[in-house]
Design a protein around this motif. Sequence first.
Motif, PDB file in Angstrom:
ATOM      1  N   UNK A   1      11.696  12.329  27.494  1.00 39.74           N
ATOM      2  CA  UNK A   1      12.507  11.658  28.314  1.00 39.74           C
ATOM      3  C   UNK A   1      13.186  10.669  27.530  1.00 39.74           C
ATOM      4  N   UNK A   2      12.545   9.941  26.553  1.00 44.69           N
ATOM      5  CA  UNK A   2      13.414   8.732  25.704  1.00 44.69           C
ATOM      6  C   UNK A   2      14.556   9.586  25.095  1.00 44.69           C
ATOM      7  N   UNK A   3      14.298  10.781  24.263  1.00 42.84           N
ATOM      8  CA  UNK A   3      15.314  11.438  23.786  1.00 42.84           C
ATOM      9  C   UNK A   3      16.531  11.678  24.664  1.00 42.84           C
ATOM     10  N   UNK A   4      16.191  12.134  25.871  1.00 45.96           N
ATOM     11  CA  UNK A   4      17.352  12.390  26.947  1.00 45.96           C
ATOM     12  C   UNK A   4      18.056  11.152  27.184  1.00 45.96           C
ATOM     13  N   UNK A   5      17.289  10.205  27.475  1.00 47.15           N
ATOM     14  CA  UNK A   5      17.878   8.772  27.989  1.00 47.15           C
ATOM     15  C   UNK A   5      18.750   8.052  26.746  1.00 47.15           C
TER      16      UNK A   5
END
Length: 147
Positions: A121-125
């Motif tokens: 999720x952090x990489x996506x954001x």
Amino acid sequence: MDKLRRVLSGQDDEEQGLTSQSLDASSLSFSTRLKWFAICFVSGIFFSILGTGLLWLPKGMRLFAVFYTFGNIAALASTCFLMGPVKQLKKMFDTTRLLATVLMLWEKKGLALLFCLLQFLSMTWYSLSYIPYARDAVIKCCSSLLG
């Protein structure tokens, strides 16, 4: 003491059967079991802390994985000295220890899964920050789904 006498008198352990050899190996006194429990447990904690401290070195993730895993295995194996591995496995699922056992078994895989999901999720954001208005679109989409 009998084992020492057999060795000093020249009798080999190969003359003994497998059952008697295993009984000799597991017939430790309580104080010896307690000492080895403490040695394994303290070394396990030490290696886990050392592995955590090595995270910030070059190739620290590999060192962390090796030392932290070794530390956990040593700390868990230390309890085998208190009552033996078979009896320990049987008692792990008693009602008084069931919650701790489930948390210990779930914690490793569950936390690893949670952190992998958070990392995804952090990489996506982070990736969405390079696309103009992408974060705003995701926020609006999620808020419309939830509200």
